[in-house]
Design an enzyme around this catalytic site. Structure first.
Site, short mmCIF file in Angstrom:
data_model
loop_
_atom_site.label_atom_id
_atom_site.label_comp_id
_atom_site.label_asym_id
_atom_site.label_seq_id
_atom_site.Cartn_x
_atom_site.Cartn_y
_atom_site.Cartn_z
N ALA A 67 0.86 -1.19 0.00
CA ALA A 67 0.00 0.00 0.00
C ALA A 67 0.89 1.24 0.00
O ALA A 67 2.07 1.17 0.38
CB ALA A 67 -0.92 0.00 1.21
N GLY A 112 0.18 -5.04 0.96
CA GLY A 112 -1.05 -5.05 0.18
C GLY A 112 -0.93 -5.80 -1.13
O GLY A 112 -1.92 -6.32 -1.65
N GLU A 115 -1.40 -9.38 -0.22
CA GLU A 115 -2.83 -9.53 0.09
C GLU A 115 -3.69 -9.53 -1.17
O GLU A 115 -4.67 -10.28 -1.26
CB GLU A 115 -3.25 -8.40 1.04
CG GLU A 115 -2.64 -8.56 2.43
CD GLU A 115 -2.78 -7.31 3.29
OE1 GLU A 115 -3.26 -7.42 4.43
OE2 GLU A 115 -2.40 -6.22 2.82
N GLU A 135 4.36 -5.32 7.49
CA GLU A 135 3.71 -4.20 8.17
C GLU A 135 4.19 -3.95 9.59
O GLU A 135 4.24 -2.80 10.05
CB GLU A 135 2.18 -4.42 8.17
CG GLU A 135 1.51 -4.27 6.81
CD GLU A 135 1.48 -5.56 5.99
OE1 GLU A 135 0.80 -5.58 4.96
OE2 GLU A 135 2.15 -6.54 6.41
#
Length: 261
Positions: A67, A112, A115, A135
């Protein structure tokens, strides 16, 4: 197809190809990318000609490197929760698309990006691809489904190891633990994904769609109810033209011409 700013979406016969197109930023996911990805999935969902999707990232360095930290850094508690919810809604929409989605992972699939790959049905990785959920090194945790999908794919023990340490793993290690389905030469990733998508597209669209529903819905049920769901879907297919065509073609020793009806 519609023009986008941060992704591209094209079709080759009955295969849709979505590319996250921010190579300068290693295809990092910001709000605009997520919203455009959602629009692309919506477009594909109503296009009956498309039978499978290949999802990849532009450039050689990254599928999606995570992200967009520059966007996330200044968010407050409420804004961060909304960003997580946005990503989860869109990834779930992708996961629940009635047709299969194959991730062609070229390069980094971190945070992300990992994911996003996990929200796809099948993951094909280049030999140089790297996976991870880093993260915790940023003072946060996975927020786009990583704590849930990773454990379901590789088991809670390995998922906890990867999520707690933030360790980045190789494509071969990802294959060993069941995170990816196949590892191929890096230059062949998209070609291999398209080849698999074409194989899927040659089968009964309804058979494939019902199979996906049986798996996705069944994993959240106890075995008895899951088997009941399977029997219900199996029976329903016997009211379709695809079933008639498929079995007739088999008995006549010819290739079936499925229409998804």
């Amino acid at each position: 197809m519609k023009e986008f700013n941060t992704i591209t979406c094209s079709a080759e016969e009955n295969i849709a190809i979505i590319t996250i197109n921010r190579p300068k930023y290693l295809n990092a996911l910001n709000t605009e990318v997520l919203q455009e990805l959602s629009e692309a999935v919506d477009f594909i969902a109503v296009n009956k000609e498309i039978r499978a999707v290949v999802l990849t990232g532009a450039g050689e360095k990254a599928f999606v490197a995570g992200a967009d930290i520059a966007e996330m850094q200044s968010k407050n508690v409420l804004e961060a929760r909304e960003f997580s919810s946005l990503g989860n809604r869109i990834f779930s929409k992708l996961e629940n698309l009635s047709i299969p989605v194959i991730a062609a992972v070229n390069g980094f699939a971190l945070g992300g990006g990992c994911e996003l790959a996990m929200a796809c049905d099948i993951r094909i990785a280049g030999s140089k691809a790297k996976f991870g959920q880093p993260e915790v090194g940023l003072g946060i945790m996975a927020g786009f489904g990583g704590t849930q999908r990773l454990a379901r794919l590789v088991g809670a023990g390995i998922a906890k190891e990867l999520l707690y340490t933030g360790e980045m793993i190789s494509a071969d290690r990802a294959y060993e633990i069941g995170l990816v389905n196949k590892v191929v030469n890096s230059v062949e990733v998209q070609e291999e994904a398209i080849k698999m998508a074409q194989m899927i597209a040659s089968k009964s669209p309804l058979g494939v769609s019902f199979t996906k529903k049986a798996i996705n819905d069944g994993v959240n049920l106890d075995l008895e109810r899951a088997l009941s769901l399977e029997a219900e879907l199996f029976g329903a297919l016997f009211s379709t033209d695809d079933q008639t065509e498929g079995m007739t073609a088999f008995l006549e020793k010819r290739q079936a011409a499925f229409k998804g009806e």
